[in-house]
Design a protein around this motif. Structure first.
Motif, PDB file in Angstrom:
ATOM      1  N   GLY A  16     -50.204  -3.646  16.196  1.00  0.00           N
ATOM      2  CA  GLY A  16     -49.833  -2.649  15.191  1.00  0.00           C
ATOM      3  C   GLY A  16     -50.545  -1.328  15.422  1.00  0.00           C
ATOM      4  O   GLY A  16     -49.937  -0.246  15.349  1.00  0.00           O
ATOM      5  N   LEU A  17     -51.846  -1.405  15.733  1.00  0.00           N
ATOM      6  CA  LEU A  17     -52.614  -0.185  15.983  1.00  0.00           C
ATOM      7  C   LEU A  17     -52.140   0.503  17.259  1.00  0.00           C
ATOM      8  O   LEU A  17     -52.003   1.728  17.304  1.00  0.00           O
ATOM      9  N   THR A  18     -51.843  -0.291  18.265  1.00  0.00           N
ATOM     10  CA  THR A  18     -51.324   0.273  19.522  1.00  0.00           C
ATOM     11  C   THR A  18     -50.022   1.020  19.284  1.00  0.00           C
ATOM     12  O   THR A  18     -49.811   2.123  19.794  1.00  0.00           O
ATOM     13  N   SER A  19     -49.141   0.417  18.495  1.00  0.00           N
ATOM     14  CA  SER A  19     -47.849   1.037  18.195  1.00  0.00           C
ATOM     15  C   SER A  19     -48.030   2.373  17.481  1.00  0.00           C
ATOM     16  O   SER A  19     -47.342   3.356  17.790  1.00  0.00           O
ATOM     17  N   LEU A  20     -48.970   2.418  16.538  1.00  0.00           N
ATOM     18  CA  LEU A  20     -49.205   3.657  15.797  1.00  0.00           C
ATOM     19  C   LEU A  20     -49.800   4.745  16.687  1.00  0.00           C
ATOM     20  O   LEU A  20     -49.408   5.910  16.623  1.00  0.00           O
TER      21      LEU A  20
END
Length: 215
Positions: A16-20
């Motif tokens: 999720g953090l990577t996507s953001l």
């Protein structure tokens, strides 16, 4: 471009953090690691500018990963991103060489702003963490100032004995090094404890550590 490595044992959080972060033009996520071993290996191979480090990992701690990474690449900037708010963990992270300490309840916009601030020499710290660091340094400064005043009460010989105690020397070892009797050593230690308003040798060791006498 800020190249990142994300270290966290929760796959969903990492993804999720990577996507953001990937949507930001000035950031690039080089990889994700879920353990100390993976973090060290990926930092070695990918050479990120910044590592976002979780505290709890399945095969150890973020502290261990931080120390191992910095031992190989000292200029890596490591920022803890964690749920842990305890002062003990905060200061342990800083002592391990981390450049920042952020909490996971931070909005992503503030996370990115904190990381960008590193390029200007700013330390990424959550507001609550910043207050704790400043309070700790203030308290430490006051304590050390008081310690210096108390040290001035000791004679030169008593200060020599205190330094030996700080090294972990026994009374016999102190007597041999300073060419005095063990009974004289005991008398000096009794006088030191009285002047410093301490109760026992353990408290004396803590005082010596605060004052910077311990090797």
């Amino acid at each position: 471009m800020i190249n990142l490595l994300i270290v966290d044992d929760h796959v969903l959080f990492r993804e999720g953090l990577t996507s953001l972060i990937k949507s930001q033009p000035d950031f690039r996520v080089l990889g994700e690691a879920g353990s100390v071993e993976e973090a060290v290996e990926m930092a070695r191979n990918l050479r990120p500018d910044v590592v976002l480090m979780d505290f709890s990992l399945p095969d150890g701690t973020g502290l261990e990963a931080t120390q191992a990474i910095l031992a190989e690449k000292p200029d890596t900037r490591i920022v803890f991103l964690t749920v842990h708010e305890e002062d003990e963990r905060l200061f342990a992270a800083i002592r391990s060489g981390a450049r920042g300490y952020l909490l996971k309840n931070l909005p992503v916009t503030k996370l990115l702003a904190s990381l960008r601030g590193m390029e200007r020499g700013e330390a990424p710290l959550s507001r609550a963490m910043t207050s704790r660091v400043l309070n700790a340094f203030s308290t430490s400064s006051i304590s050390q100032s008081g310690d210096r005043t108390m040290m001035e009460q000791l004679t030169d010989r008593e200060q020599e004995v205190l330094r030996e105690v700080a090294r972990g020397s026994t009374n016999r070892e102190i007597a041999q090094r300073l060419y005095i009797s063990e009974n004289t050593v005991k008398n000096h230690i009794h006088s030191i404890l009285k002047k410093l308003n301490l109760s026992n040798r353990r408290e004396l060791m803590r005082f010596a550590e605060r004052y910077g006498l311990r090797p």
